[in-house]
Design a protein around this motif. Structure first.
Motif, PDB file in Angstrom:
ATOM      1  N   GLY A 135       0.802  -1.222   0.000  1.00  0.00           N
ATOM      2  CA  GLY A 135       0.000   0.000   0.000  1.00  0.00           C
ATOM      3  C   GLY A 135       0.832   1.268   0.000  1.00  0.00           C
ATOM      4  O   GLY A 135       0.279   2.366  -0.028  1.00  0.00           O
ATOM      5  N   GLY A 136       2.138   1.170   0.054  1.00  0.00           N
ATOM      6  CA  GLY A 136       2.994   2.357   0.083  1.00  0.00           C
ATOM      7  C   GLY A 136       4.032   2.250   1.183  1.00  0.00           C
ATOM      8  O   GLY A 136       4.323   1.157   1.680  1.00  0.00           O
ATOM      9  N   THR A 184       2.370   8.443  12.873  1.00  0.00           N
ATOM     10  CA  THR A 184       2.725   7.763  11.628  1.00  0.00           C
ATOM     11  C   THR A 184       2.511   8.713  10.458  1.00  0.00           C
ATOM     12  O   THR A 184       1.511   9.439  10.418  1.00  0.00           O
ATOM     13  CB  THR A 184       1.836   6.508  11.424  1.00  0.00           C
ATOM     14  OG1 THR A 184       1.992   5.640  12.537  1.00  0.00           O
ATOM     15  CG2 THR A 184       2.195   5.779  10.146  1.00  0.00           C
ATOM     16  N   LEU A 185       3.441   8.670   9.515  1.00  0.00           N
ATOM     17  CA  LEU A 185       3.261   9.327   8.215  1.00  0.00           C
ATOM     18  C   LEU A 185       3.204   8.217   7.183  1.00  0.00           C
ATOM     19  O   LEU A 185       4.142   7.433   7.052  1.00  0.00           O
ATOM     20  CB  LEU A 185       4.427  10.280   7.910  1.00  0.00           C
ATOM     21  CG  LEU A 185       4.496  11.549   8.735  1.00  0.00           C
ATOM     22  CD1 LEU A 185       5.772  12.321   8.419  1.00  0.00           C
ATOM     23  CD2 LEU A 185       3.273  12.418   8.494  1.00  0.00           C
ATOM     24  N   ARG A 186       2.081   8.113   6.471  1.00  0.00           N
ATOM     25  CA  ARG A 186       1.880   7.027   5.506  1.00  0.00           C
ATOM     26  C   ARG A 186       1.649   7.625   4.119  1.00  0.00           C
ATOM     27  O   ARG A 186       0.864   8.544   3.949  1.00  0.00           O
ATOM     28  CB  ARG A 186       0.685   6.186   5.923  1.00  0.00           C
ATOM     29  CG  ARG A 186       0.352   5.062   4.947  1.00  0.00           C
ATOM     30  CD  ARG A 186      -0.762   4.185   5.470  1.00  0.00           C
ATOM     31  NE  ARG A 186      -0.440   3.536   6.731  1.00  0.00           N
ATOM     32  CZ  ARG A 186       0.368   2.483   6.864  1.00  0.00           C
ATOM     33  NH1 ARG A 186       0.975   1.990   5.815  1.00  0.00           N
ATOM     34  NH2 ARG A 186       0.575   1.946   8.030  1.00  0.00           N
ATOM     35  N   CYS A 187       2.344   7.067   3.126  1.00  0.00           N
ATOM     36  CA  CYS A 187       2.217   7.518   1.739  1.00  0.00           C
ATOM     37  C   CYS A 187       1.274   6.592   0.979  1.00  0.00           C
ATOM     38  O   CYS A 187       1.411   5.373   1.033  1.00  0.00           O
ATOM     39  CB  CYS A 187       3.593   7.519   1.069  1.00  0.00           C
ATOM     40  SG  CYS A 187       3.498   7.652  -0.725  1.00  0.00           S
ATOM     41  N   THR A 233      -0.802  10.706   4.711  1.00  0.00           N
ATOM     42  CA  THR A 233      -1.706  10.737   5.853  1.00  0.00           C
ATOM     43  C   THR A 233      -0.872  10.747   7.125  1.00  0.00           C
ATOM     44  O   THR A 233       0.023   9.917   7.306  1.00  0.00           O
ATOM     45  CB  THR A 233      -2.641   9.511   5.843  1.00  0.00           C
ATOM     46  OG1 THR A 233      -3.357   9.494   4.602  1.00  0.00           O
ATOM     47  CG2 THR A 233      -3.620   9.552   6.988  1.00  0.00           C
ATOM     48  N   ALA A 234      -1.187  11.702   7.998  1.00  0.00           N
ATOM     49  CA  ALA A 234      -0.557  11.779   9.320  1.00  0.00           C
ATOM     50  C   ALA A 234      -1.549  11.208  10.320  1.00  0.00           C
ATOM     51  O   ALA A 234      -2.724  11.600  10.340  1.00  0.00           O
ATOM     52  CB  ALA A 234      -0.212  13.219   9.669  1.00  0.00           C
ATOM     53  N   GLU A 250      13.571   9.269   8.133  1.00  0.00           N
ATOM     54  CA  GLU A 250      12.380   8.486   7.750  1.00  0.00           C
ATOM     55  C   GLU A 250      11.271   9.384   7.214  1.00  0.00           C
ATOM     56  O   GLU A 250      10.530   8.998   6.307  1.00  0.00           O
ATOM     57  CB  GLU A 250      11.878   7.668   8.947  1.00  0.00           C
ATOM     58  CG  GLU A 250      12.731   6.469   9.286  1.00  0.00           C
ATOM     59  CD  GLU A 250      14.013   6.828  10.050  1.00  0.00           C
ATOM     60  OE1 GLU A 250      14.770   5.907  10.377  1.00  0.00           O
ATOM     61  OE2 GLU A 250      14.273   8.021  10.311  1.00  0.00           O
ATOM     62  N   VAL A 251      11.128  10.583   7.786  1.00  0.00           N
ATOM     63  CA  VAL A 251      10.101  11.521   7.311  1.00  0.00           C
ATOM     64  C   VAL A 251      10.373  11.884   5.855  1.00  0.00           C
ATOM     65  O   VAL A 251       9.481  11.817   4.995  1.00  0.00           O
ATOM     66  CB  VAL A 251      10.063  12.786   8.198  1.00  0.00           C
ATOM     67  CG1 VAL A 251       9.124  13.843   7.627  1.00  0.00           C
ATOM     68  CG2 VAL A 251       9.670  12.421   9.629  1.00  0.00           C
TER      69      VAL A 251
END
Length: 179
Positions: free
Chosen positions: A71-72, A86-89, A97-98, A169-170
């Motif tokens: 999913g990214g 969490t930061l998700r791409c 999404t944060a 990581e960000v």
């Protein structure tokens, strides 16, 4: 002896003067005791310590990890297997999404050395409640997070603020989403 009015008047004055008793002695004023010291007043409570600016607060315990799946990609901050932030791409929509763990409300405020931004957020009150804010991968605030000097602040009303280190990581997640 002849009676003289002047002599009679002076004799009368002498007689009158002899009728006056000795001068009365007024007692010396009592020695005044020193005034008692004023009662000690309760000292006012010391003022509360000034609130520390977000950049002066200690880091929230934990560390970043990076993972990639079908999913990214995602950058997760937390400890002992529990993610606090969490930061998700999502590469298909090019959106990041944060997610802030916990049941907070209102906007998600992101603080960096460049300033603060307020992102609209919603509460997902599922089994593990979290506050969610979604941004386009091109949002300049994501660059500010990636290049912040040392720390990133994450605030949501009703939750304790997070002060997380600005690690690579960000930037990896942001770059993944921009392609």
């Amino acid at each position: 002896m002849r009676f003289s009015p002047a002599l009679a008047a002076s004799s009368l004055l002498v007689l009158l003067a002899s009728c006056v008793g000795p001068p009365s002695r007024t007692p010396a004023p009592a020695r005044a005791l020193p005034a008692p010291p004023p009662a000690p007043q309760a000292s006012p409570a010391p003022p509360p310590p000034p609130a520390l600016a977000w950049e002066d607060r200690a880091l929230t315990p934990g560390s970043w990890s990076y993972r990639q799946d079908a999913g990214g990609s995602a950058a997760l901050f937390g400890s002992a297997g529990q993610s606090l932030f969490t930061l998700r791409c999502d590469p298909a929509s090019r959106r990041i999404t944060a997610l802030r763990a916990g049941a907070g409300q209102g906007a998600m405020v992101i603080r960096t050395s460049y300033g603060a931004v307020s992102w609209p957020a919603t509460l997902d009150a599922g089994a593990q409640p979290q506050v969610i804010a979604t941004r386009a991968a091109t949002d300049s605030a994501l660059d500010q997070m990636a290049y912040s000097r040392g720390k990133i602040g994450v605030e949501v009303q009703g939750l304790s603020p997070l002060i997380v280190p600005a690690w690579a990581e960000v930037a990896r997640v942001v770059e993944d989403c921009r392609g």
